[in-house]
Design an enzyme around this catalytic site. Structure first.
Site, PDB file in Angstrom:
ATOM      1  N   THR A 108       3.970  -3.024  16.671  1.00 47.94           N
ATOM      2  CA  THR A 108       5.032  -2.181  16.837  1.00 47.94           C
ATOM      3  C   THR A 108       6.708  -3.571  16.645  1.00 47.94           C
ATOM      4  O   THR A 108       6.877  -4.149  17.420  1.00 47.94           O
ATOM      5  CB  THR A 108       5.998  -1.816  17.874  1.00 47.94           C
ATOM      6  OG1 THR A 108       6.838  -1.049  17.604  1.00 47.94           O
ATOM      7  CG2 THR A 108       5.871  -2.472  19.133  1.00 47.94           C
ATOM      8  N   TYR A 165       8.098   0.144  27.094  1.00 43.47           N
ATOM      9  CA  TYR A 165       6.406   0.539  25.891  1.00 43.47           C
ATOM     10  C   TYR A 165       6.446  -1.333  24.479  1.00 43.47           C
ATOM     11  O   TYR A 165       5.660  -1.532  24.498  1.00 43.47           O
ATOM     12  CB  TYR A 165       7.421   1.049  24.701  1.00 43.47           C
ATOM     13  CG  TYR A 165       6.275   1.741  23.636  1.00 43.47           C
ATOM     14  CD1 TYR A 165       5.653   1.244  22.983  1.00 43.47           C
ATOM     15  CD2 TYR A 165       6.948   0.841  21.788  1.00 43.47           C
ATOM     16  CE1 TYR A 165       4.528   2.399  21.993  1.00 43.47           C
ATOM     17  CE2 TYR A 165       6.370   1.255  20.446  1.00 43.47           C
ATOM     18  CZ  TYR A 165       5.319   1.671  20.871  1.00 43.47           C
ATOM     19  OH  TYR A 165       5.033   1.557  19.695  1.00 43.47           O
ATOM     20  N   TYR A 221      -0.123   4.522  24.133  1.00 39.94           N
ATOM     21  CA  TYR A 221       0.965   4.471  24.435  1.00 39.94           C
ATOM     22  C   TYR A 221       2.386   4.687  23.326  1.00 39.94           C
ATOM     23  O   TYR A 221       2.891   3.308  23.910  1.00 39.94           O
ATOM     24  CB  TYR A 221       1.188   4.054  26.262  1.00 39.94           C
ATOM     25  CG  TYR A 221       2.306   5.319  26.661  1.00 39.94           C
ATOM     26  CD1 TYR A 221       0.836   5.940  28.542  1.00 39.94           C
ATOM     27  CD2 TYR A 221       3.192   5.300  26.839  1.00 39.94           C
ATOM     28  CE1 TYR A 221       1.879   6.374  29.117  1.00 39.94           C
ATOM     29  CE2 TYR A 221       3.904   6.103  28.008  1.00 39.94           C
ATOM     30  CZ  TYR A 221       3.482   6.760  29.314  1.00 39.94           C
ATOM     31  OH  TYR A 221       4.245   7.452  29.694  1.00 39.94           O
ATOM     32  N   THR A 222       2.684   5.999  23.310  1.00 45.72           N
ATOM     33  CA  THR A 222       3.705   5.051  22.240  1.00 45.72           C
ATOM     34  C   THR A 222       4.844   6.278  23.119  1.00 45.72           C
ATOM     35  O   THR A 222       6.312   6.803  22.032  1.00 45.72           O
ATOM     36  CB  THR A 222       3.307   6.116  21.440  1.00 45.72           C
ATOM     37  OG1 THR A 222       3.573   7.635  20.921  1.00 45.72           O
ATOM     38  CG2 THR A 222       1.993   5.132  20.524  1.00 45.72           C
ATOM     39  N   LYS A 277       3.032  -3.816  24.752  1.00 42.32           N
ATOM     40  CA  LYS A 277       2.688  -3.367  22.469  1.00 42.32           C
ATOM     41  C   LYS A 277       2.097  -5.557  23.143  1.00 42.32           C
ATOM     42  O   LYS A 277       0.912  -5.412  22.081  1.00 42.32           O
ATOM     43  CB  LYS A 277       3.208  -3.016  22.347  1.00 42.32           C
ATOM     44  CG  LYS A 277       3.345  -1.631  21.797  1.00 42.32           C
ATOM     45  CD  LYS A 277       1.867  -1.361  22.017  1.00 42.32           C
ATOM     46  CE  LYS A 277       1.314  -1.209  20.398  1.00 42.32           C
ATOM     47  NZ  LYS A 277      -0.068  -0.589  20.051  1.00 42.32           N
TER      48      LYS A 277
END
Length: 299
Positions: free
Chosen positions: A102, A126, A62-63, A130
């Site tokens: 990331t 986000y 999910y970016t 991650k």
């Protein structure tokens, strides 16, 4: 036969892997959300039991950084719970899991490029999800390679480069943040890296040790201070000028993060130090890859 499971074939990295792995003498299963939902425990178990992969590449995620702020449950399900399920199944089979993470797991307060061992402190949902995915993998697996990367672009799908090209067709100001720096990274380079890791793992030559690796363009250069999103946009329009007459970047306006006022807070410094991986597989110059992407797009 050596079996590879590639998850997320529709994303930038997934498509790049698909383009580069076909020539290998491997049994490869490519999946997307329609064929394997990594948040569905039964689906994950069924695929692993039927295919029995030796190596799993998780290129899904999910970016959407801003949307994650109000879609936290879904973001956590994909970025954290999904990797947890994959880790469990890889543990059961003794498979290697290659997972992408990331620079957003860091807060961006460092004055230097981030090392793999630096303390994570995500600023947004986000980054937090991650990081959770990384932690699950490390809890349940010893055979894993986590690749932290940043600012991925390519000729595939939607990304910063394709967005700038789309906006260039409109005669309107384009506001781009000029106080966040990072390392643009070509998806094809990430794909070449995982293919090289897969070859190494099959041959058991041990060039890649299990653990974390930073990988982004120019991240092995001691003097590299990164580029801002505004710098990146300027480079895109400079390349575009070679194909279209006129100054394509004439509508670019540099703004601060405060002026841009995005939903999610982003790290000011997203530069990753790639000295750990560069002796094995060197990152490339993002400017060369940008020229390649623009040439393909304008052909």
């Amino acid at each position: 036969m050596y079996r590879l499971l590639v998850i997320g074939q529709e994303g930038q990295v997934g498509q790049a892997i698909k383009d580069r792995i076909q020539d290998q003498c491997w049994d490869v299963l490519f999946t997307d959300i329609d064929t394997l939902d990594i948040t569905n425990a039964q689906q994950v178990e069924n695929v692993f039991k039927s295919f029995r992969p030796d190596l799993v590449i998780n290129a899904s995620g999910y970016t959407d950084v801003d949307r994650a702020e109000y879609d936290a449950v879904v973001a956590e399900s994909v970025n954290a719970y999904g990797p947890y399920l994959l880790a469990l199944q890889c543990h059961n089979l003794g498979a290697l899991l290659i997972h992408f993470s990331t620079e957003y797991i860091f807060d961006g307060h460092n004055h230097n490029a981030y090392l793999e061992a630096d303390r994570p402190a995500p600023l947004n949902v986000y980054g937090r999800t991650k990081l959770q995915g990384e932690q699950y993998i490390k809890t349940y697996l010893s055979r894993y390679i986590i690749i932290r990367t940043s600012w991925v672009f390519s000729e595939y799908g939607q990304n910063f480069v394709t967005t700038m090209l789309l906006l260039s067709r409109k005669n309107a100001p384009i506001r781009v943040v000029n106080d966040q720096v990072g390392c643009p990274t070509y998806a094809g380079d990430l794909a070449n890296l995982v293919v090289d890791i897969a070859k190494d793992y099959q041959a058991a030559t041990g060039r890649y040790r299990f653990g974390d690796y930073n990988f982004c363009s120019d991240g092995d250069n001691d003097r590299y201070s990164g580029v801002s999103w505004f710098d990146f946009a300027c480079a895109i329009f400079e390349e575009l000028d070679k194909y279209q007459s006129g100054e394509q970047g004439r509508n670019l306006i540099g703004v601060t993060s405060v002026e841009y006022a995005s939903i999610a807070t982003r790290p000011k410094n997203g530069i990753l130090n790639c000295h750990k991986i560069s002796p094995i597989f060197r990152p490339s110059d993002w400017r060369c890859k940008l020229r390649h992407v623009i040439a393909i797009t304008m052909a």
